[in-house]
Scaffold this motif. Structure first.
Motif, PDB file in Angstrom:
ATOM      1  N   ILE A  70     131.835 -52.068  13.571  1.00  0.00           N
ATOM      2  CA  ILE A  70     132.972 -51.840  13.615  1.00  0.00           C
ATOM      3  C   ILE A  70     133.633 -51.736  12.186  1.00  0.00           C
ATOM      4  O   ILE A  70     133.602 -52.938  11.345  1.00  0.00           O
ATOM      5  N   PHE A  96     131.841 -57.756  14.729  1.00  0.00           N
ATOM      6  CA  PHE A  96     130.997 -56.716  15.319  1.00  0.00           C
ATOM      7  C   PHE A  96     130.599 -55.860  13.954  1.00  0.00           C
ATOM      8  O   PHE A  96     131.575 -55.031  13.415  1.00  0.00           O
ATOM      9  N   LYS A 130     133.550 -54.532  21.124  1.00  0.00           N
ATOM     10  CA  LYS A 130     134.077 -53.132  20.308  1.00  0.00           C
ATOM     11  C   LYS A 130     134.890 -52.286  21.108  1.00  0.00           C
ATOM     12  O   LYS A 130     135.645 -51.272  20.904  1.00  0.00           O
TER      13      LYS A 130
END
Length: 293
Positions: free
Chosen positions: A6, A3, A148
């Motif tokens: 992140i 992701f 996330k």
């Protein structure tokens, strides 16, 4: 799964390895006397009142009355601790039908149609199960994030029976053969113990009780005992699979430690509860020594 939004503090192989204890829930035996778990008491409110008042009765029944740890001497190469047990045999005085499939069928993820074929004919019949548990699987799974959002559960990919040498399957078959040997003992034959031989749909072509039949059965009906470990492996900083050091500190992340069975570097020769207690006690000792005045 990555992701991009992140921020990465330290790139570690969290979740890249996951082991699990899986078990086979379809090794059942009928007996000629009502010595097994009876579902009828569960239908009476008095049963639960007795347990609430006195802590006894049917509700206090232990699902695993006998546990035996064996090494079937089939796949020693998959056992990180040679000589240790590679199979646990759990003997329960009931089976999937003991609660008429109300809870156990769902817990074991058994479809209703399959339950109706294999187990429903034995409702209210004296029956017990021997449940083989694979302690040292060679197959490796993994887990990853779903998103996330930390509130969302992660994704698990157990990869059961994916080892190319078929060690895990052969170990299970060895445990079934050992169970059959035990069932032939005078103590159990006194009760006419007999294996339930209704073939699992899709496996009939192999002929019941052949190794090929059992492999088909194992690949058709398999359940997790929910003993996942090694997703945050403990090891030296030279180990590319390691996430935490021997003091349970996460490499490269200040003031973060992991204290549960995810740090186990190998599979465990038994249920991980005692190991979890030990890890917690060790963590307690580390913190007390660190912060004691």
């Amino acid at each position: 799964m990555l992701f991009s939004d992140i921020p990465v503090i330290k790139d570690l192989p969290v979740g890249k390895i996951m082991y699990d204890h899986l078990f086979f829930p379809n090794l059942a035996f009928t007996v000629n006397k009502p010595i097994t778990l009876n579902v009828l008491p569960y239908l009476h409110p008095e049963t639960y009142l007795d347990y609430a008042k006195y802590g006894s009765g049917t509700v206090g029944y232990c699902l695993a009355e006998v546990m035996q740890y064996i090494n079937v001497n089939v796949t020693n190469s998959s056992n990180p601790h040679p000589g240790a047990a590679d199979i646990e045999l759990m003997v329960t005085g009931g089976s999937v039908v003991s609660d008429l499939g109300f809870w156990s069928r769902r817990y074991l993820n058994i479809p209703q149609k399959l339950y109706d074929t294999l187990w429903k004919p034995f409702e209210f019949v004296p029956i017990f199960m021997v449940v083989p548990v694979l302690l040292h699987p060679k197959s490796k799974g993994y887990m990853t994030l779903l998103s996330k959002d930390p509130k969302e559960s992660p994704l698990f990919f157990p990869n059961y029976f994916s080892d190319p040498e078929n060690h895990d399957i052969n170990t299970f078959i060895g445990s079934i053969r050992e169970t059959q040997r035990i069932i032939k003992s005078p103590a159990l034959q006194k009760y006419g113990a007999k294996i339930v031989d209704i073939p699992i749909p899709g496996c009939e072509k192999h002929g019941f009780d052949t190794d090929e039949y059992w492999e088909c059965s194992l690949r058709t009906i398999m359940s997790s005992i929910y003993h996942q470990t090694t997703t945050c492996k403990m090891g030296p900083n030279t180990d590319p699979e390691a996430v935490v050091n021997p003091k349970l500190q996460v490499y490269g992340v200040k003031n973060l430690r992991v204290a549960d069975v995810s740090i186990a570097p190998d599979t465990i020769s038994g249920h991980p509860m005692a190991t979890a207690y030990m890890i917690g006690e060790k963590m307690s000792d580390i913190l007390k020594a660190l912060y004691s005045l």
